[in-house]
Design a protein around this motif. Structure first.
Motif, short mmCIF file in Angstrom:
data_model
loop_
_atom_site.label_atom_id
_atom_site.label_comp_id
_atom_site.label_asym_id
_atom_site.label_seq_id
_atom_site.Cartn_x
_atom_site.Cartn_y
_atom_site.Cartn_z
N ASN A 1 0.82 -1.21 0.00
CA ASN A 1 0.00 0.00 0.00
C ASN A 1 0.86 1.27 0.00
O ASN A 1 0.51 2.27 -0.62
CB ASN A 1 -0.94 0.00 1.21
N SER A 2 1.99 1.21 0.71
CA SER A 2 2.91 2.36 0.70
C SER A 2 3.45 2.57 -0.70
O SER A 2 3.52 3.72 -1.19
CB SER A 2 4.07 2.11 1.68
N ASP A 3 3.84 1.48 -1.34
CA ASP A 3 4.41 1.59 -2.69
C ASP A 3 3.35 2.13 -3.66
O ASP A 3 3.67 2.97 -4.52
CB ASP A 3 4.90 0.22 -3.15
N ALA A 4 2.12 1.67 -3.53
CA ALA A 4 1.05 2.14 -4.41
C ALA A 4 0.80 3.63 -4.21
O ALA A 4 0.62 4.39 -5.18
CB ALA A 4 -0.23 1.34 -4.15
N ALA A 5 0.81 4.07 -2.95
CA ALA A 5 0.60 5.49 -2.67
C ALA A 5 1.75 6.34 -3.21
O ALA A 5 1.53 7.43 -3.75
CB ALA A 5 0.45 5.71 -1.16
N LEU A 6 2.96 5.83 -3.09
CA LEU A 6 4.11 6.57 -3.62
C LEU A 6 4.07 6.62 -5.15
O LEU A 6 4.51 7.61 -5.76
CB LEU A 6 5.42 5.93 -3.14
N ASP A 7 3.56 5.57 -5.74
CA ASP A 7 3.42 5.57 -7.20
C ASP A 7 2.45 6.67 -7.64
O ASP A 7 2.71 7.41 -8.60
CB ASP A 7 2.92 4.20 -7.67
N LYS A 8 1.34 6.77 -6.92
CA LYS A 8 0.36 7.82 -7.23
C LYS A 8 0.96 9.20 -6.97
O LYS A 8 0.69 10.17 -7.70
CB LYS A 8 -0.91 7.65 -6.37
N VAL B 1 8.95 12.40 2.14
CA VAL B 1 8.25 12.63 0.87
C VAL B 1 7.33 13.84 0.96
O VAL B 1 7.39 14.75 0.13
CB VAL B 1 7.42 11.38 0.48
N PHE B 2 6.51 13.86 2.00
CA PHE B 2 5.47 14.89 2.09
C PHE B 2 5.79 16.01 3.09
O PHE B 2 5.21 17.09 3.04
CB PHE B 2 4.13 14.27 2.52
N ASP C 1 12.94 12.78 -4.32
CA ASP C 1 12.69 12.29 -2.96
C ASP C 1 11.81 11.03 -2.99
O ASP C 1 12.05 10.07 -2.27
CB ASP C 1 12.00 13.38 -2.13
N VAL C 2 10.77 11.08 -3.82
CA VAL C 2 9.86 9.93 -3.90
C VAL C 2 10.58 8.73 -4.50
O VAL C 2 10.45 7.60 -4.00
CB VAL C 2 8.61 10.28 -4.75
N TYR D 1 -3.06 5.19 9.56
CA TYR D 1 -2.35 6.11 8.67
C TYR D 1 -0.92 5.58 8.49
O TYR D 1 -0.12 5.61 9.42
CB TYR D 1 -2.34 7.52 9.26
N ILE D 2 -0.63 5.09 7.29
CA ILE D 2 0.62 4.35 7.09
C ILE D 2 1.85 5.24 6.92
O ILE D 2 2.97 4.75 6.95
CB ILE D 2 0.51 3.40 5.89
N PHE D 3 1.65 6.56 6.75
CA PHE D 3 2.82 7.45 6.61
C PHE D 3 3.06 8.26 7.87
O PHE D 3 3.75 9.29 7.83
CB PHE D 3 2.61 8.40 5.42
N ASN D 4 2.50 7.83 9.00
CA ASN D 4 2.68 8.60 10.23
C ASN D 4 3.37 7.78 11.32
O ASN D 4 3.02 7.86 12.49
CB ASN D 4 1.33 9.11 10.73
N GLY D 5 4.38 6.98 10.93
CA GLY D 5 5.17 6.22 11.89
C GLY D 5 4.32 5.35 12.79
O GLY D 5 3.41 4.67 12.33
N THR D 6 4.65 5.41 14.09
CA THR D 6 3.91 4.60 15.06
C THR D 6 2.60 5.26 15.50
O THR D 6 1.78 4.63 16.15
CB THR D 6 4.77 4.34 16.30
#
Length: 292
Positions: free
Chosen positions: A75-82, A182-183, A217-218, A133-138
């Motif tokens: 899912n992280s890879d798919a989001a980064l692709d988008k 990235v963001f 960066d991405v 939320y997969i881009f917010n660490g723990t």
């Protein structure tokens, strides 16, 4: 020692009982396919079986963890692709707008699309999978990017702690992507500056360079993620091999060899028939048989 008829009868009954017991054992092995049905049948086999089952259970748990790791990484890879595609579209628009033939009204139209792409990037930064939320660490329960109600600006608060999962004994892998790389740095500021530059018609070359840095960066983040995904596949392959070996050892330890059990059962049947025949011959003659 004096041997009586009663002794012969008791011996025969005792031997017959043992013979039945033996046939019962073979019959149970054929019914269950197992060498033993209770620990007292063979404590060594039972103890080894418990250890092998514990090992197999541990492998199965690691395989479930691997499934969760795939969920995060894919899912992280798919989001980064988008994200990459959105940034590439921003770059296309920046190159397009830098053309001197474009008028103010045309650049304003481009700005409207850029604002939509910014909102899209915000949604990607707040990508949620399985309610996390997969881009917010723990800190998976809170969105890393929020919109300020007053002026509509964005606030960023990325948790940068690693999310680790154990994928084999003593091995933990980092499964998340640091959203700040990235963001969180200057992506949204660059987009805002791009929008301002579209209004003034100045600094569009700088916007192109800034978007290029964001794309890099991405790309770098995806490269790191891809390397970790490759390692996960190697671990997964190793776990599959370990599962096969653990099942084979467990089978060797506990499973009955049917051909051997059937042979033993047939042999025992023959012995049992012989014992019955001999018992009938010994017990049947009585004093009355001789007197007749």
């Amino acid at each position: 020692m004096r041997v009586t008829q009663s002794m012969l009868t008791n011996n025969m009954l005792s031997n017959m009982s043992k013979s039945y017991e033996q046939m019962g054992k073979y019959q149970e092995q054929l019914s269950t396919g197992k060498k033993i049905s209770r620990p007292s049948d063979d404590p060594v086999v039972a103890m080894k079986g418990m250890n092998y089952r514990s090992q197999l259970t541990e492998i199965e748990q690691f395989q479930r963890n691997i499934g969760e790791v795939h969920n995060w990484m894919n899912n992280s890879d798919a989001a980064l692709d988008k994200t990459t595609k959105a940034l590439q579209r921003l770059r296309e628009l920046a190159v397009q707008a830098s053309n001197d033939t474009y008028e103010t009204g045309q650049r304003e139209n481009i700005a409207e699309e850029v604002k939509q792409l910014k909102a899209h990037l915000k949604d990607l930064a707040n990508t949620k999978v399985n309610n996390k939320y997969i881009f917010n660490g723990t800190n998976t329960s809170e969105p890393p990017v929020t919109v300020n109600v007053g002026d509509g600006s964005l606030s960023k608060n990325f948790n940068q702690e690693f999310v680790n999962m154990e994928v084999s004994a003593g091995t933990k892998l980092n499964v998340n992507v640091d959203g700040n790389k990235v963001f969180g740095k200057d992506l949204f500021a660059n987009v805002d500056q791009f929008i301002d530059n579209l209004s003034s018609g100045e600094g569009l070359e700088e916007s192109i360079a800034a978007i290029d840095r964001n794309i890099n960066d991405v790309v770098n983040t995806r490269a790191d993620l891809g390397a970790r995904m490759n390692r996960v596949e190697l671990v997964e392959d190793r776990l599959s091999s370990q599962e096969v070996m653990a099942n084979r050892i467990l089978s060797d330890n506990e499973d009955a060899e049917l051909e051997k059990v059937i042979t033993k059962l047939k042999t025992q049947e023959s012995v049992h028939r012989a014992a019955l025949s001999v018992g009938a011959r010994i017990i049947q003659p009585t004093l009355m048989d001789f007197l007749r």
